[in-house]
Enzyme design. Sequence first.
Site, PDB file in Angstrom:
ATOM      1  N   CYS A   2       0.819  -1.220  -0.062  1.00 47.43           N
ATOM      2  CA  CYS A   2       0.076   0.159  -0.162  1.00 47.43           C
ATOM      3  C   CYS A   2       0.901   1.092  -0.085  1.00 47.43           C
ATOM      4  O   CYS A   2       1.882   1.450   0.630  1.00 47.43           O
ATOM      5  CB  CYS A   2      -0.746  -0.042   1.101  1.00 47.43           C
ATOM      6  N   ARG A  27       5.387   0.015  -6.068  1.00 48.69           N
ATOM      7  CA  ARG A  27       5.130  -0.763  -4.700  1.00 48.69           C
ATOM      8  C   ARG A  27       4.328  -2.143  -4.883  1.00 48.69           C
ATOM      9  O   ARG A  27       4.383  -2.906  -4.031  1.00 48.69           O
ATOM     10  CB  ARG A  27       4.765  -0.159  -3.582  1.00 48.69           C
ATOM     11  N   TRP A  75      -2.715  -2.770  -1.593  1.00 48.71           N
ATOM     12  CA  TRP A  75      -2.539  -4.292  -1.861  1.00 48.71           C
ATOM     13  C   TRP A  75      -3.314  -4.955  -0.899  1.00 48.71           C
ATOM     14  O   TRP A  75      -3.017  -4.960   0.359  1.00 48.71           O
ATOM     15  CB  TRP A  75      -0.958  -4.188  -1.481  1.00 48.71           C
ATOM     16  N   ASN A 101      -2.118   2.499   5.617  1.00 47.38           N
ATOM     17  CA  ASN A 101      -1.307   1.488   5.515  1.00 47.38           C
ATOM     18  C   ASN A 101      -1.025   0.727   6.712  1.00 47.38           C
ATOM     19  O   ASN A 101      -1.082   1.332   7.659  1.00 47.38           O
ATOM     20  CB  ASN A 101       0.121   1.845   5.046  1.00 47.38           C
ATOM     21  N   GLY A 102      -0.913  -0.462   6.696  1.00 39.59           N
ATOM     22  CA  GLY A 102      -0.639  -1.282   7.978  1.00 39.59           C
ATOM     23  C   GLY A 102      -2.061  -2.202   8.185  1.00 39.59           C
ATOM     24  O   GLY A 102      -2.714  -2.416   7.423  1.00 39.59           O
ATOM     25  N   GLU A 481      19.509 -16.303  -6.746  1.00 35.17           N
ATOM     26  CA  GLU A 481      19.111 -15.087  -7.343  1.00 35.17           C
ATOM     27  C   GLU A 481      18.482 -15.274  -8.685  1.00 35.17           C
ATOM     28  O   GLU A 481      17.771 -14.625  -9.175  1.00 35.17           O
ATOM     29  CB  GLU A 481      20.240 -13.944  -7.011  1.00 35.17           C
ATOM     30  N   LYS A 485      15.018 -14.172  -9.989  1.00 30.86           N
ATOM     31  CA  LYS A 485      14.858 -13.009 -10.866  1.00 30.86           C
ATOM     32  C   LYS A 485      13.782 -13.579 -12.119  1.00 30.86           C
ATOM     33  O   LYS A 485      13.082 -13.005 -12.586  1.00 30.86           O
ATOM     34  CB  LYS A 485      15.974 -12.756 -11.834  1.00 30.86           C
ATOM     35  N   GLU A 488      10.115 -14.591 -10.721  1.00 25.89           N
ATOM     36  CA  GLU A 488       9.290 -13.495 -10.490  1.00 25.89           C
ATOM     37  C   GLU A 488       8.704 -12.603 -11.446  1.00 25.89           C
ATOM     38  O   GLU A 488       7.661 -11.924 -11.369  1.00 25.89           O
ATOM     39  CB  GLU A 488       9.807 -12.707  -9.363  1.00 25.89           C
ATOM     40  N   HIS A 504      19.694 -36.032  -5.662  1.00 22.68           N
ATOM     41  CA  HIS A 504      19.060 -36.367  -4.313  1.00 22.68           C
ATOM     42  C   HIS A 504      17.544 -36.207  -4.526  1.00 22.68           C
ATOM     43  O   HIS A 504      16.663 -35.955  -3.405  1.00 22.68           O
ATOM     44  CB  HIS A 504      19.660 -35.763  -2.878  1.00 22.68           C
ATOM     45  N   LYS A 603       7.033  -4.426  -4.011  1.00 22.44           N
ATOM     46  CA  LYS A 603       8.376  -4.016  -3.705  1.00 22.44           C
ATOM     47  C   LYS A 603       8.684  -3.772  -2.254  1.00 22.44           C
ATOM     48  O   LYS A 603      10.008  -4.350  -2.003  1.00 22.44           O
ATOM     49  CB  LYS A 603       8.577  -2.675  -4.508  1.00 22.44           C
TER      50      LYS A 603
HETATM   51  C1  G6P Z   1      10.314  -7.976  -1.972  1.00 21.33           C
HETATM   52  C2  G6P Z   1      10.521  -7.620  -3.231  1.00 21.33           C
HETATM   53  C3  G6P Z   1      12.123  -8.280  -3.397  1.00 21.33           C
HETATM   54  C4  G6P Z   1      13.018  -7.951  -2.140  1.00 21.33           C
HETATM   55  C5  G6P Z   1      12.417  -8.470  -0.907  1.00 21.33           C
HETATM   56  C6  G6P Z   1      13.017  -7.816   0.359  1.00 21.33           C
HETATM   57  O1  G6P Z   1       9.650  -9.387  -1.905  1.00 21.33           O
HETATM   58  O2  G6P Z   1       9.882  -8.068  -4.197  1.00 21.33           O
HETATM   59  O3  G6P Z   1      12.721  -7.697  -4.543  1.00 21.33           O
HETATM   60  O4  G6P Z   1      14.310  -8.798  -2.165  1.00 21.33           O
HETATM   61  O5  G6P Z   1      11.053  -7.851  -0.690  1.00 21.33           O
HETATM   62  O6  G6P Z   1      12.998  -6.569   0.371  1.00 21.33           O
HETATM   63  P1  G6P Z   1      14.132  -5.562   1.201  1.00 21.33           P
HETATM   64  O7  G6P Z   1      13.483  -4.058   0.806  1.00 21.33           O
HETATM   65  O8  G6P Z   1      13.875  -5.772   2.634  1.00 21.33           O
HETATM   66  O9  G6P Z   1      15.392  -5.748   0.423  1.00 21.33           O
END
Ligand code: G6P
Length: 608
Positions: A2, A27, A75, A101-102, A481, A485, A488, A504, A603
């Site tokens: 949000c 976000r 959100w 928000n929250g 990672e 990537k 996602e 395994h 985000k």
């Molecule tokens: C979300 C984002 C990721 C990020 C993660 C942790 O899932 O989509 O890209 O790595 O949060 O976020 P931060 O701001 O704590 O690095």
Amino acid sequence: MCGIVGYTGKSSAAEFLLNGLEKLEYRGYDSAGIAVLHDKSFEISKTIERIETLFAQTSNGNNIKGSLGIGHTRWATHGAPSLENSHPHLSNDRKFAVVHNGIIENYSVLKQELIDDGFQFTSETDTEVIPMLLQKYYKGDIKAAVTATLKKLEGSFALGIICADSPETLIAAKRFSPLILGIGENCNLVASDVTALVSHTKNVIYLEDGETAFLTPASVEIYDSEGAMANKRISVIDWDISSAQKSGYDHFMMKEIMEQPDCVKKTLESYNKNGEITLGNIKLTEQKLKKINKIEIVACGSAYHAGAVGKYVLEELLRIPVNVELASEFRYRNPIIDSNTLTVVISQSGETADSLAALKEAKKMGSHILAVVNVVGSSIAKAADDVLYTRAGPEIAVATTKGYSTQLIVLYLLGIWAANILGTANKEQLKALNDELPLIPQKISKILSQKSLIQDIAQDFANAKSIFFIGRNIDYAVSLEASLKLKEISYIHSEAYAAGELKHGTISLIEDGTPVVALCGCKRLHDKTLSNIKEVGARGARVLACVADRDFNFKDDKIKTLNFPATNPLLIASLEVIPFQLLAYYVALQNGCDIDKPRNLAKSVTVE
Ligand code: G6P
């Protein structure tokens, strides 16, 4: 997740709100809305589509007059994405409009009490109790109504509130969720994220938990949780507007990928003065450092993956056991931690709820907390004993790239700095690392200059049902990672596996034509990884191997290779990850995915 914006000023509130919401789109959200006060009543526009729908519905804001307003991107948590559930929410008498928000944890109790009092609810949200409480407690004094309402709320919130009786007053309140005031000329602003403010002002005030602000176009009054006037410092943001714009790129993600040489260089330079690593006025003194017998790295998502690389690097340089753990697991594990444990919390946004909670848990147990954070003044930065900022600038694309790359740099610097003090690595090794680090930006640039090669490779992956990434040691950490990537943003299932673990279980999923990407940056483990490549090859996998220049000759036509420049073995992650950011981007592009705003993702994840 949000997002909140608010405006009080002399010009069009709707214009600021819409542009601000557009800046917060990154976000992640599934509905949005604005409320603007005009002629003593609220004009509302809401959508369950993109912000551009709000622009269209209001003729770019021109149909909504008034210079006091609030806006929100939602959100969904309590109730599905719908117009009824989207913010702003109004009190029954339509005197108060609220964005939130929250999570209000006691909302069901409050809601029942309010229903018993005769209030009628139209949404499933926890938020709607807030405007009703404001109505209940309002007897002509807005400040008193806000104070009484806030006292009733349990949980976390950032709030934007406006009242039809007060045509200039914008109210902001914060408890655990971020909220920032923007101090403008003839206007004052509120936003949950500085990116919504930078085009208007660089002067900001970070609200602390428990604080409430009353803004008019010409004044800012802030009260602490006891109701006393708080004296706050204005901070100046050093991000410029261009950093929150695409600057000619089709997507923020590509822009941010291309910014990496510069961000990595800036991060390096901010801790490297004339060849010497200095971490500033860090409270982790030599004396304290010498007592550290365990390091806990906690983070979420890609930040956790940076931590996974950090484990290998820090253990190698410091000979101190390093445990890297997901913050959401760490916080409920009852970890064994004391004052001799160093906890490193990594977070781009500095607002991730689980990472913040893990930090507080570790702090309670006496651990020294060092945060690696990108956003200045964020909650994690404020709660830590020490902060090492990454210099990535604003990261807008949901899938992090430059955030991750700069986190790696800070972890290397931390390792070299501490190893120098502790004497745990030999001088030549540290010198070799120090000499190599400044070369990393240009080596990243070299990979980026050949991005069309990766665009070609992406064609082979676009139709895959499932893709596997394998590697050992740091290659394994990078595989995590690389796999994240890809999945996602392209929505193609992918898994990262420690190459030696494949047999395994996962190897049963390898069929004729399954793409397997083998990361082979760790030279000393080449032969081992090669055996794993042979294992999957024998079962029909299409193998793409990622190798450092000159390192590896497969002598096998069936194995395609992708090269990255050679570097120090402890630094390979910084180069090896780049082709996979590009690969994910091009596969998603080919498949027509929404690259900057992948479905369901946010985000900054401010709920647990
Ligand atoms: C979300 C984002 C990721 C990020 C993660 C942790 O899932 O989509 O890209 O790595 O949060 O976020 P931060 O701001 O704590 O690095």
